[in-house]
Design a protein around this motif. Structure first.
Motif, PDB file in Angstrom:
ATOM      1  N   LEU A  14       0.855  -1.241  -0.033  1.00 25.83           N
ATOM      2  CA  LEU A  14      -0.037  -0.202  -0.092  1.00 25.83           C
ATOM      3  C   LEU A  14       0.808   1.087  -0.092  1.00 25.83           C
ATOM      4  N   LEU A  17       2.172   1.709  -3.538  1.00 26.60           N
ATOM      5  CA  LEU A  17       1.371   2.195  -4.471  1.00 26.60           C
ATOM      6  C   LEU A  17       1.027   3.733  -4.374  1.00 26.60           C
ATOM      7  N   ILE A  18       0.777   4.437  -2.894  1.00 28.70           N
ATOM      8  CA  ILE A  18       0.738   5.596  -2.946  1.00 28.70           C
ATOM      9  C   ILE A  18       1.915   6.394  -3.519  1.00 28.70           C
TER      10      ILE A  18
END
Length: 208
Positions: A14, A17-18
């Protein structure tokens, strides 16, 4: 040969991805490069018009065209600051350290510095527009505003041999443009003052 150690931290799925989402800004900066090309074309077009029509132009008309060229250059400078500074700040490093053509301001650019520089660039562009307005405003006396009705009346009158004219500016429009320019200046002063306060507090925090 030993491979250099990679000290970059491992990111989870995550966070990765960010963090990688910053590359979504890349098409935006490429689009600004295309806009820069359009401004280069516009500059060449206006320059050719100035050179080709110079013998039949008056001093005021030449001055307005030159101011238009300066306006294009200043907007182009603004685009360069946004493209280079924004990419360096928000997307990825350009790796220009030690390059002879590295912009002087890029070595210490950050979001705050970029914001102040953009505000100053906008004030410069607004100043050119305001100067062009003041020069053109000298012909306002006695001329009606170029509304559709006035343009139709002038077109009919000019068919009969008259040389009626109208103005695209109004005293109220000039006044509001001046007020907006002053608001730009006040906003830039506020941004610079806020940035200075933040730097002072950050320096005090480091001392403690």
């Amino acid at each position: 040969m030993d491979r250099p150690l990679n000290n970059s931290p491992r990111l989870g799925p995550l966070p990765l991805l960010i963090f990688s989402s910053r590359w979504l800004q890349l098409p935006l900066y490429v689009g600004l490069i295309v806009a820069q090309c359009v401004y280069v074309y516009l500059f060449g077009k206006e320059l050719w018009h100035l050179i080709h029509e110079a013998p039949g132009l008056g001093e005021q008309e030449i001055m307005l065209i030159v101011l238009g060229l300066i306006d294009v250059v200043m907007i182009s400078n603004l685009l360069i600051m946004v493209i280079v500074g924004g990419y360096e700040t928000f997307v990825s490093r350009l790796g220009l350290d030690g390059h002879p053509d590295q912009p002087e301001w890029l070595s210490h650019v950050n979001a705050s510095v970029l914001k102040v520089k953009l505000a100053m660039a906008i004030i410069g562009i607004s100043s050119i527009h305001l100067l062009k307005t003041f020069i053109a405003a000298g012909t306002l006396n006695g001329l009606p505003f170029c509304s559709p009705e006035v343009l139709a009346t002038i077109a009919q009158a000019n068919e009969g041999g008259s040389m009626l004219k109208c103005a695209t500016l109004t005293p109220v429009g000039v006044m509001w443009q001046t007020i907006i320019h002053v608001v730009f200046i006040v906003s830039a002063i506020g941004i610079a003052w806020t940035d200075r306060i933040m730097h002072v507090h950050a320096a005090k925090a480091e001392d403690h």
